[in-house]
Design a protein around this motif. Structure first.
Motif, mmCIF file in Angstrom:
data_model
loop_
_atom_site.group_PDB
_atom_site.id
_atom_site.type_symbol
_atom_site.label_atom_id
_atom_site.label_comp_id
_atom_site.label_asym_id
_atom_site.label_seq_id
_atom_site.Cartn_x
_atom_site.Cartn_y
_atom_site.Cartn_z
ATOM 1 N N ILE A 659 0.911 -0.916 0.173
ATOM 2 C CA ILE A 659 0.279 -0.189 -0.209
ATOM 3 C C ILE A 659 0.984 1.016 0.051
ATOM 4 N N TYR A 660 0.220 2.300 -0.750
ATOM 5 C CA TYR A 660 0.798 3.451 -1.008
ATOM 6 C C TYR A 660 0.218 4.129 -1.300
ATOM 7 N N ASP A 661 0.491 6.000 -0.642
ATOM 8 C CA ASP A 661 -0.348 7.027 -1.008
ATOM 9 C C ASP A 661 -1.320 7.044 -0.189
ATOM 10 N N GLU A 662 -1.800 6.289 0.497
ATOM 11 C CA GLU A 662 -2.628 6.600 1.705
ATOM 12 C C GLU A 662 -2.887 7.734 2.304
ATOM 13 N N ASP A 663 -4.349 8.339 1.861
ATOM 14 C CA ASP A 663 -4.973 9.772 2.331
ATOM 15 C C ASP A 663 -6.143 9.166 2.956
ATOM 16 N N ILE A 664 -5.933 9.618 4.319
ATOM 17 C CA ILE A 664 -7.685 10.354 4.734
ATOM 18 C C ILE A 664 -8.499 11.438 5.058
ATOM 19 N N SER A 665 -9.259 11.233 4.931
ATOM 20 C CA SER A 665 -10.406 12.376 5.371
ATOM 21 C C SER A 665 -11.605 11.821 6.213
ATOM 22 N N GLU A 666 -12.884 13.020 6.267
ATOM 23 C CA GLU A 666 -13.911 13.074 7.385
ATOM 24 C C GLU A 666 -14.330 11.511 7.298
ATOM 25 N N ASN A 667 -14.358 11.579 5.598
ATOM 26 C CA ASN A 667 -15.414 11.097 5.138
ATOM 27 C C ASN A 667 -15.056 9.771 4.219
ATOM 28 N N SER A 668 -13.549 9.615 4.148
ATOM 29 C CA SER A 668 -12.740 8.779 2.537
ATOM 30 C C SER A 668 -11.986 8.144 2.840
ATOM 31 N N TYR A 669 -10.773 7.424 2.100
ATOM 32 C CA TYR A 669 -9.643 6.562 2.770
ATOM 33 C C TYR A 669 -9.414 6.583 0.979
ATOM 34 N N THR A 670 -8.196 6.497 0.570
ATOM 35 C CA THR A 670 -8.267 6.387 -0.425
ATOM 36 C C THR A 670 -6.255 5.447 -0.404
ATOM 37 N N PHE A 671 -5.661 5.015 -1.553
ATOM 38 C CA PHE A 671 -4.668 4.291 -0.615
ATOM 39 C C PHE A 671 -4.160 3.770 -2.645
ATOM 40 N N VAL A 672 -2.982 3.354 -2.611
ATOM 41 C CA VAL A 672 -2.614 2.850 -4.081
ATOM 42 C C VAL A 672 -2.211 1.777 -4.146
ATOM 43 N N CYS A 673 -2.645 0.687 -4.746
ATOM 44 C CA CYS A 673 -2.023 -0.945 -4.156
ATOM 45 C C CYS A 673 -0.897 -0.998 -5.584
ATOM 46 N N ARG A 674 0.264 -2.403 -5.085
ATOM 47 C CA ARG A 674 0.809 -2.418 -6.121
ATOM 48 C C ARG A 674 1.004 -4.084 -5.613
ATOM 49 N N SER A 675 1.379 -5.081 -6.701
ATOM 50 C CA SER A 675 1.496 -6.012 -6.726
ATOM 51 C C SER A 675 2.014 -6.994 -8.141
ATOM 52 N N PRO A 676 2.905 -7.542 -7.794
ATOM 53 C CA PRO A 676 2.660 -8.315 -9.780
ATOM 54 C C PRO A 676 1.714 -8.839 -10.719
ATOM 55 N N LEU A 677 2.082 -8.535 -11.758
ATOM 56 C CA LEU A 677 0.924 -8.544 -13.108
ATOM 57 C C LEU A 677 -0.101 -10.473 -13.201
ATOM 58 N N HIS A 678 -0.999 -10.175 -13.569
ATOM 59 C CA HIS A 678 -1.130 -11.572 -13.244
ATOM 60 C C HIS A 678 -1.609 -12.582 -12.191
ATOM 61 N N THR A 679 -1.715 -11.395 -11.067
ATOM 62 C CA THR A 679 -2.102 -11.854 -9.533
ATOM 63 C C THR A 679 -2.899 -11.231 -9.332
ATOM 64 N N THR A 680 -4.131 -11.901 -8.503
ATOM 65 C CA THR A 680 -5.339 -11.491 -7.246
ATOM 66 C C THR A 680 -4.395 -10.722 -6.387
ATOM 67 N N ASN A 681 -5.102 -9.702 -6.511
ATOM 68 C CA ASN A 681 -5.312 -9.043 -4.977
ATOM 69 C C ASN A 681 -6.857 -9.202 -4.063
ATOM 70 N N VAL A 682 -6.542 -9.864 -2.857
ATOM 71 C CA VAL A 682 -7.969 -9.571 -2.123
ATOM 72 C C VAL A 682 -6.778 -8.616 -0.867
ATOM 73 N N MET A 683 -7.725 -8.308 -0.210
ATOM 74 C CA MET A 683 -7.568 -6.609 1.018
ATOM 75 C C MET A 683 -8.647 -6.606 2.356
ATOM 76 N N ARG A 684 -8.413 -6.797 3.545
ATOM 77 C CA ARG A 684 -9.586 -6.432 4.584
ATOM 78 C C ARG A 684 -9.184 -4.977 5.461
ATOM 79 N N VAL A 685 -10.266 -4.264 4.859
ATOM 80 C CA VAL A 685 -9.697 -2.625 5.349
ATOM 81 C C VAL A 685 -10.735 -2.352 6.233
#
Length: 735
Positions: A659-685
């Motif tokens: 996870i990179y470039d996280e930004d938290i505001s009062e009602n939102s959460y943004t970030f960038v996630c990076r990992s190898p191509l042709h793979t599946t991302n799962v995440m629990r936030v």
């Protein structure tokens, strides 16, 4: 509830990870060096593991590479351009050094410098790649042709891996010349006597000690001349493994070299699946062996303060199947995490073979396929967990204070056998360790070479030792052991002292020393007579207990450890206010993580249950469980939701991406996630409330529609699943 939500174009986040603002080049920052991997290839989108360090392998690559082409400098630059810190790794005992062997470098052939068996056959690592006798000329080549070029490319960390001399080698002309130079005597065939074997292996040990000292000294001096502080590391197998595989290496003696800055503990399925004996049965015990391997590496360096990386490998060198790889990866991965003071990791070697290699889909199938998506997802969750794994002062559950003494000379007595004395599968070592580890006691190892450091025996209540499988290389260690016992330590010595190496010409029987066996000198330091009988003896505030059995006897026969266990238990409970507790599990709390292993072959056959809300990190679905039940022979890595740091803060708790470039505001959460191509991302936030909308966009700013999500009310966590991309997938969550 599960759902697939189409994205609203009005909510796209279009910034690409590739266009992130770069730091000012004039601002000096210390790069993070917590996680690493080794590769001989250039950057590729399918192998972008997102560790901190790319250890670029070999000036000429890896001898096993099927694809060549890019220069070393081009490979380094390809990883730097992707934000990686670049280090250098190569072999010290083998490598892509054909230009040396064939005479291209200095006009002379050097294949005669390979390690040679009694039969006259060279031991090969690959085609035209012999295991080498490290001669002065070879080291000159390594320094001038490889190390200098690497430092000129701006690399300030060098890893010389696997300083290995096979025990069965020692017959080449190059080795004979080194023998003459070191001992001042004509070479002796090692198979002819125990003394010849001991001297041969002692020389092999010294040759690679000297080799690393010379190469690293040069690296530091040349780096200094260019204004660089070059750090030098030794990636090496454990003393347990080298002894079992019959390889000689400097190991703990490197701690005395100030040019060595640290190590990588090369422990993986391939080393840990080597069978051993317990309760009369020979079988693979991957978790237990890995635990002892990592332990021997941790104890080798802990008193010195040197940096240590722990390695695991999602596959191994030998071709197996994906099911086998997954199960044993979990076993070794769990074992490394049970050492809470180590928090730096090599997350994998050779990502190309992991992501692009073809292996059997199951044990009985001939079908070969690339890594299954469920396994690559789980693997990336585990790797990303290492990016966040904290060190901890917590300890593994169980009775602490039982240690097994080791010495580098364990490697000297393994091959060949003499006078009919056998030590099957290193049973004289495992015979002291497994009877306790298999009963849930987190036994430690202690290195004889380190007993002069006051931290070495700190916390040890009962020290188990034998000289049936090793010998002390100096008398100094005995004085420190005697001082420790005198102050209240308990020493349990097991041994018949009848193995053929007891009488080799060494310090205890030369230069006026009259001792028939090394233990005679130890016992004299402890106020005992030479060849003391079995029994208990007081010395100062401590005790010595002698058992006249070789430790292999404790594991080669069913129930052979009964007396040994009882003696140690009685002594331990005399020393400690708490009983020596036997159980069938090891458990550690480490930051928010729960790590557990449940042992089989134990009198207790019950499962181990963790009663807490947890995320199962060995399940690619990242389920939230109210409790986790772990069966004997299995392991678990869990994120304990009751120990979230700052639970009011939106944060990614687990992810198959970085996870990179996280930004938290009062009602939102943004970030960038990076990992190898042709793979599946799962995440629990973790979020304060269920999102009413979300967006996922690819690096070009296109909306991604194939996104699976679900909300878990009990944990306030949001699950997302979508395909990865190394250039960054952008996520925005609104509530």
């Amino acid at each position: 509830m599960n759902r697939i939500i189409m994205l609203s174009l009005g909510l796209l986040v279009v910034a690409s990870c590739a266009s992130r603002k770069q730091p000012d080049k004039n601002t000096k920052t210390t790069p993070r060096e917590k996680t690493s991997f080794q590769t001989s290839q250039h950057w590729k989108p399918v192998t972008d593991t997102r560790a901190d360090i790319a250890m670029v392998y070999g000036v000429g690559g890896n001898p096993s590479d099927k694809r060549k082409g890019k220069s070393f400098e081009e490979r380094v630059q390809s990883w730097r351009e992707r934000g990686y810190t670049t280090h250098f790794m190569t072999g010290i005992a083998w490598g892509e050094y054909q230009d040396y062997f064939t005479g291209e470098w200095d006009g002379k052939w050097h294949l005669d410098e390979g390690q040679v068996e009694r039969s006259g056959d060279t031991i090969w690592h690959g085609r035209m790649v012999p295991y080498i006798v490290p001669t002065a000329n070879y080291l000159k080549y390594i320094k001038e042709k490889h190390v200098k070029r690497v430092i000129d490319a701006g690399i300030d960390a060098i890893y010389m891996e696997e300083p290995e001399f096979w025990a069965r080698a020692g017959y080449s002309e190059a080795f004979k010349r080194e023998w003459q130079a070191y001992y001042g005597l004509p070479w002796r065939p090692q198979h002819e006597s125990p003394e010849n074997t001991y001297l041969s292996n002692k020389l092999k040990y010294q040759l690679y000690y000297n080799a690393l000292k010379e190469v690293f000294t040069y690296a530091k001096e040349y780096g200094k001349s260019k204004g660089m502080d070059v750090r030098c590391y030794v990636p090496t197998h454990s003393l347990v493994n080298y002894s079992q595989w019959q390889i000689v290496s400097p190991e703990a003696s490197l701690a005395s070299l100030d040019v060595v800055d640290g190590y990588i503990a090369q422990v993986w399925t391939g080393t840990s699946r080597e069978p051993n004996y317990f309760n009369g049965k020979k079988k693979e015990r991957v978790f237990e062996t890995a635990f002892l391997e990592y332990g021997s590496m941790e104890s080798m360096t802990a008193p010195t303060g040197r940096k240590m990386f722990f390695l695991t490998d999602p596959i191994e060198d030998r071709a197996r199947d994906w099911v086998d790889y997954k199960n044993n990866y979990e076993a070794t991965f769990t074992a490394q995490l049970l050492y809470p003071q180590i928090a730096d990791y090599e997350v994998m070697p050779w990502p190309d073979r992991i992501y692009e290699g073809l292996y059997r889909v199951s044990k009985d199938s001939e079908e070969r396929a690339k890594i299954p998506h469920h396994y690559s997802t789980q693997m990336q969750v585990m790797i990303n967990t290492l990016n966040h794994m904290p060190s901890s002062k917590n300890t593994v559950s169980g009775s602490h204070g039982i240690s097994v003494l080791m010495a580098n000379s364990l490697m000297f007595q393994r091959f060949p056998t003499h006078d009919g004395y056998e030590d099957p599968q290193l049973s004289n070592f495992y015979g002291q360790a497994l009877p306790f580890l298999k009963r849930g006691v987190p036994v430690k190892t202690v290195h004889l070479e380190n007993v002069s450091y006051k931290e070495t025996l700190k916390g040890t209540k009962v020290l188990l030792m034998t000289y049936s499988n090793m010998k002390p290389m100096s008398a100094d260690g005995h004085r420190y052991l005697a001082q420790w016992v005198k102050k209240g330590g308990i020493l349990v010595y097991s041994g018949r002292d009848e193995d053929p190496y007891q009488t080799v010409s060494e310090w205890w029987n030369t230069n006026g020393n009259p001792y028939q066996r090394p233990s005679d000198h130890l016992f004299e330091q402890l106020g005992l007579s030479a060849g003391a009988d079995a029994g208990e003896y007081a010395y100062g505030k401590g005790f010595v207990y002698i058992l006249r059995n070789d430790p292999k006897e404790y594991v080669l026969q069913e129930g052979g450890d009964t007396q040994f266990i009882q003696v140690v238990k009685d002594l331990y409970e005399r020393k400690s206010s708490a009983p020596l507790t036997f159980k069938n599990q090891l458990y550690l709390e480490r930051g928010p993580y729960d790590i557990a292993a449940v042992l089989d072959e134990n009198a207790e056959a019950a499962a181990f249950t963790i009663n807490a809300p947890v995320i199962d990190l060995y399940d690619p679905e990242l389920p939230v469980l109210s409790q986790k039940v772990i069966q004997p022979g299995r392991q678990a890595l869990l994120y304990n939701l009751s120990r979230v740091d700052v639970p009011s803060k939106p944060q990614v708790l687990a992810s198959a991406s970085r996870i990179y470039d996280e930004d938290i505001s009062e009602n939102s959460y943004t970030f960038v996630c990076r990992s190898p191509l042709h793979t599946t991302n799962v995440m629990r936030v973790l979020l304060p409330a269920e999102p009413h909308q979300f967006t996922v966009t690819d690096p070009e700013g296109n909306a991604v529609s194939d996104v699976k999500t679900s909300w878990d009310t009990s944990s306030r966590t949001y699950f997302l699943q979508f395909e990865n991309h190394p250039d960054g997938m952008h996520v925005k969550l609104d509530w």
